[in-house]
Design a protein around this motif. Structure first.
Motif, PDB file in Angstrom:
ATOM      1  N   LEU A   1       0.827  -1.205   0.000  1.00 46.53           N
ATOM      2  CA  LEU A   1       0.000   0.000   0.000  1.00 46.53           C
ATOM      3  C   LEU A   1       0.865   1.260   0.000  1.00 46.53           C
ATOM      4  CD1 LEU A   1      -2.771  -1.078   2.527  1.00 46.53           C
ATOM      5  CD2 LEU A   1      -2.971  -0.879   0.041  1.00 46.53           C
ATOM      6  N   LEU A   2       1.916   1.265   0.807  1.00 52.56           N
ATOM      7  CA  LEU A   2       2.820   2.418   0.831  1.00 52.56           C
ATOM      8  C   LEU A   2       3.516   2.596  -0.511  1.00 52.56           C
ATOM      9  CD1 LEU A   2       4.397   2.078   4.391  1.00 52.56           C
ATOM     10  CD2 LEU A   2       2.733   3.789   3.615  1.00 52.56           C
ATOM     11  N   GLY A   3       3.932   1.507  -1.117  1.00 50.55           N
ATOM     12  CA  GLY A   3       4.588   1.580  -2.429  1.00 50.55           C
ATOM     13  C   GLY A   3       3.644   2.100  -3.502  1.00 50.55           C
ATOM     14  N   ALA A   4       2.409   1.619  -3.526  1.00 54.58           N
ATOM     15  CA  ALA A   4       1.429   2.102  -4.497  1.00 54.58           C
ATOM     16  C   ALA A   4       1.142   3.583  -4.274  1.00 54.58           C
ATOM     17  CB  ALA A   4       0.148   1.281  -4.398  1.00 54.58           C
ATOM     18  N   GLY A   5       1.026   3.991  -3.016  1.00 52.49           N
ATOM     19  CA  GLY A   5       0.786   5.401  -2.706  1.00 52.49           C
ATOM     20  C   GLY A   5       1.958   6.275  -3.101  1.00 52.49           C
ATOM     21  N   ALA A   6       3.177   5.804  -2.847  1.00 55.26           N
ATOM     22  CA  ALA A   6       4.371   6.570  -3.209  1.00 55.26           C
ATOM     23  C   ALA A   6       4.499   6.685  -4.722  1.00 55.26           C
ATOM     24  CB  ALA A   6       5.618   5.916  -2.618  1.00 55.26           C
ATOM     25  N   PHE A   7       4.199   5.609  -5.435  1.00 53.14           N
ATOM     26  CA  PHE A   7       4.232   5.645  -6.896  1.00 53.14           C
ATOM     27  C   PHE A   7       3.203   6.640  -7.420  1.00 53.14           C
ATOM     28  CE2 PHE A   7       2.849   4.001 -11.063  1.00 53.14           C
ATOM     29  CZ  PHE A   7       4.050   4.084 -11.742  1.00 53.14           C
ATOM     30  N   GLY A   8       2.020   6.620  -6.870  1.00 49.83           N
ATOM     31  CA  GLY A   8       0.989   7.579  -7.252  1.00 49.83           C
ATOM     32  C   GLY A   8       1.408   9.006  -6.957  1.00 49.83           C
ATOM     33  N   PHE A   9       2.062   9.211  -5.810  1.00 52.20           N
ATOM     34  CA  PHE A   9       2.541  10.540  -5.441  1.00 52.20           C
ATOM     35  C   PHE A   9       3.535  11.062  -6.480  1.00 52.20           C
ATOM     36  CE2 PHE A   9       5.298  13.562  -3.318  1.00 52.20           C
ATOM     37  CZ  PHE A   9       4.401  14.361  -2.620  1.00 52.20           C
ATOM     38  N   LEU A  10       4.486  10.217  -6.871  1.00 47.66           N
ATOM     39  CA  LEU A  10       5.480  10.628  -7.870  1.00 47.66           C
ATOM     40  C   LEU A  10       4.837  10.943  -9.211  1.00 47.66           C
ATOM     41  CD1 LEU A  10       8.433   8.193  -7.138  1.00 47.66           C
ATOM     42  CD2 LEU A  10       8.323  10.637  -6.684  1.00 47.66           C
ATOM     43  N   VAL A  11       3.880  10.132  -9.633  1.00 43.24           N
ATOM     44  CA  VAL A  11       3.200  10.388 -10.903  1.00 43.24           C
ATOM     45  C   VAL A  11       2.415  11.692 -10.819  1.00 43.24           C
ATOM     46  CG1 VAL A  11       1.386   9.557 -12.458  1.00 43.24           C
ATOM     47  CG2 VAL A  11       3.098   7.969 -11.592  1.00 43.24           C
ATOM     48  N   GLY A  12       1.699  11.911  -9.719  1.00 46.79           N
ATOM     49  CA  GLY A  12       0.934  13.140  -9.549  1.00 46.79           C
ATOM     50  C   GLY A  12       1.817  14.371  -9.533  1.00 46.79           C
ATOM     51  N   TRP A  13       2.927  14.309  -8.815  1.00 46.57           N
ATOM     52  CA  TRP A  13       3.875  15.436  -8.738  1.00 46.57           C
ATOM     53  C   TRP A  13       4.413  15.752 -10.133  1.00 46.57           C
ATOM     54  CZ3 TRP A  13       5.480  18.122  -4.320  1.00 46.57           C
ATOM     55  CH2 TRP A  13       6.556  18.981  -4.489  1.00 46.57           C
ATOM     56  N   PHE A  14       4.817  14.705 -10.856  1.00 47.03           N
ATOM     57  CA  PHE A  14       5.397  14.884 -12.180  1.00 47.03           C
ATOM     58  C   PHE A  14       4.362  15.418 -13.176  1.00 47.03           C
ATOM     59  CE2 PHE A  14       7.351  13.173 -16.164  1.00 47.03           C
ATOM     60  CZ  PHE A  14       8.486  13.951 -16.114  1.00 47.03           C
ATOM     61  N   VAL A  15       3.124  14.958 -13.094  1.00 41.13           N
ATOM     62  CA  VAL A  15       2.070  15.446 -13.985  1.00 41.13           C
ATOM     63  C   VAL A  15       1.840  16.937 -13.759  1.00 41.13           C
ATOM     64  CG1 VAL A  15      -0.432  15.347 -14.381  1.00 41.13           C
ATOM     65  CG2 VAL A  15       0.923  13.250 -14.383  1.00 41.13           C
TER      66      VAL A  15
ATOM     67  N   ILE B   1      -4.934   7.761  -3.978  1.00 43.01           N
ATOM     68  CA  ILE B   1      -4.667   8.715  -2.891  1.00 43.01           C
ATOM     69  C   ILE B   1      -3.290   9.354  -3.082  1.00 43.01           C
ATOM     70  CG2 ILE B   1      -4.223   8.897  -0.404  1.00 43.01           C
ATOM     71  CD1 ILE B   1      -6.434   6.713  -0.074  1.00 43.01           C
ATOM     72  N   GLY B   2      -2.293   8.556  -3.463  1.00 40.51           N
ATOM     73  CA  GLY B   2      -0.963   9.091  -3.722  1.00 40.51           C
ATOM     74  C   GLY B   2      -0.960  10.050  -4.901  1.00 40.51           C
ATOM     75  N   LEU B   3      -1.719   9.730  -5.942  1.00 41.56           N
ATOM     76  CA  LEU B   3      -1.829  10.601  -7.109  1.00 41.56           C
ATOM     77  C   LEU B   3      -2.415  11.955  -6.717  1.00 41.56           C
ATOM     78  CD1 LEU B   3      -1.423  10.418 -10.208  1.00 41.56           C
ATOM     79  CD2 LEU B   3      -3.800   9.700 -10.354  1.00 41.56           C
ATOM     80  N   PHE B   4      -3.460  11.923  -5.936  1.00 45.82           N
ATOM     81  CA  PHE B   4      -4.089  13.150  -5.438  1.00 45.82           C
ATOM     82  C   PHE B   4      -3.108  13.951  -4.586  1.00 45.82           C
ATOM     83  CE2 PHE B   4      -6.320  15.437  -2.099  1.00 45.82           C
ATOM     84  CZ  PHE B   4      -7.264  16.159  -2.813  1.00 45.82           C
ATOM     85  N   ALA B   5      -2.437  13.266  -3.670  1.00 42.41           N
ATOM     86  CA  ALA B   5      -1.498  13.950  -2.765  1.00 42.41           C
ATOM     87  C   ALA B   5      -0.321  14.545  -3.528  1.00 42.41           C
ATOM     88  CB  ALA B   5      -0.997  12.972  -1.704  1.00 42.41           C
ATOM     89  N   GLY B   6       0.194  13.855  -4.527  1.00 41.50           N
ATOM     90  CA  GLY B   6       1.317  14.372  -5.307  1.00 41.50           C
ATOM     91  C   GLY B   6       0.924  15.566  -6.153  1.00 41.50           C
TER      92      GLY B   6
END
Length: 131
Positions: free
Chosen positions: A9-23, A67-72
């Protein structure tokens, strides 16, 4: 299907965060006008086949990715707002159209690929970008 572990779950959230930040970063610093094809590409990158293969829809992993995508994405915006708020060189207008305060006498902007043509005083020449 077994439940996802905390590390998954942490890995999926972190991956989403990076994608969101980069987008957000890519959209903030784009030089061309937005086209419909850009939106289609963005949706494909965020929720496309590769992401659904990693994090199947309806699972906890996909939820953590979302959630990670949103947060990023909104984390980038929050950091940008905080930096503009703390800076003496920028106002809220920077977030709208890239304006900044005038360069003080004796100071100049650094040369770089995004600065456009600079005059002798270090200020952008007339007709140049207002970054």
């Amino acid at each position: 299907m077994e439940p996802a572990t905390t590390i998954q779950l942490l890995g999926a959230g972190a991956f989403g965060f990076l994608v969101g930040w980069f987008v957000y970063y890519l959209n903030r610093h784009r030089s061309a006008d937005v086209r419909f094809a850009d939106l289609v590409s963005l949706i494909g990158a965020i929720g496309g086949g590769a992401v659904l293969a990693l994090f199947p829809a309806g699972t906890d992993l996909f939820g953590a990715y979302g959630i990670g995508l949103f947060a990023g994405f909104f984390g980038y915006l929050l950091v940008l707002v905080l930096l503009v708020w703390r800076s003496e060189n920028f106002t809220i207008d920077y977030l709208i159209d890239g304006r900044r305060r005038e360069v003080a006498p004796g100071q100049r902007l650094p040369d770089g690929p995004d600065r456009g043509a600079m005059g002798a005083d270090g200020a952008p020449e007339r007709g140049g970008p207002r970054r």
